[in-house]
Design a protein around this motif. Structure first.
Motif, PDB file in Angstrom:
ATOM      1  N   ASP A  36       0.816  -1.206   0.000  1.00 58.58           N
ATOM      2  CA  ASP A  36       0.000   0.000   0.000  1.00 58.58           C
ATOM      3  C   ASP A  36       0.858   1.268   0.000  1.00 58.58           C
ATOM      4  O   ASP A  36       0.377   2.333   0.343  1.00 58.58           O
ATOM      5  N   PRO A  42      -1.528  -1.989  -8.545  1.00 59.80           N
ATOM      6  CA  PRO A  42      -2.556  -2.718  -9.300  1.00 59.80           C
ATOM      7  C   PRO A  42      -2.600  -2.342 -10.776  1.00 59.80           C
ATOM      8  O   PRO A  42      -2.840  -3.203 -11.621  1.00 59.80           O
ATOM      9  N   TYR A  97      -8.457  -5.382  -6.120  1.00 57.41           N
ATOM     10  CA  TYR A  97      -7.956  -4.153  -5.504  1.00 57.41           C
ATOM     11  C   TYR A  97      -9.113  -3.257  -5.084  1.00 57.41           C
ATOM     12  O   TYR A  97      -9.104  -2.683  -4.006  1.00 57.41           O
ATOM     13  N   SER A 100     -10.914  -4.512  -1.939  1.00 57.82           N
ATOM     14  CA  SER A 100     -10.178  -4.487  -0.678  1.00 57.82           C
ATOM     15  C   SER A 100     -10.415  -3.221   0.114  1.00 57.82           C
ATOM     16  O   SER A 100     -10.047  -3.132   1.272  1.00 57.82           O
TER      17      SER A 100
END
Length: 109
Positions: A36, A42, A97, A100
């Motif tokens: 992150d 992504p 992605y 999440s």
């Protein structure tokens, strides 16, 4: 070990000195914390999936055409199949992605 050399310090001592040199900043513990760090991951993964599908399909198609002597039949067919598979993987990556909940800047008021 040569005569007169000091033995190496223990790993605990090294970790303590490293933590002190970093100013007490804790290292990320989970894969999610490591991944992150930027929002590019992504998108890059989706692009790599698409390109890998094209290249993989093209190479396999070229090899089959060379093996069987059929000019561009397998090449075209497997490039299309590879592109479809790559796009499917890219959509799955981006959906994972998005699901999440780690989207940044997507809620605008």
């Amino acid at each position: 070990m040569a005569h007169g050399e000091k033995p190496p310090a223990s790993f605990e001592d090294f970790d303590k000195r490293l933590h002190q040199a970093r100013g007490g900043v804790a290292e990320p513990e989970t894969a999610a914390e490591i991944a992150d760090t930027s929002g590019y991951g992504p998108g890059l993964q989706a692009g790599i999936d698409i390109i890998a599908g094209f290249v993989g399909g093209g190479l396999i198609g070229y090899g089959l055409d060379y093996l069987f002597g059929t000019s561009p039949v397998f090449l075209i067919l497997l490039i299309l199949l590879g592109a479809a598979g790559g796009m499917r993987n890219a959509v799955r990556t981006l959906a994972r992605y998005g699901a999440s909940g780690s989207e940044t800047g997507s809620k605008r008021g």
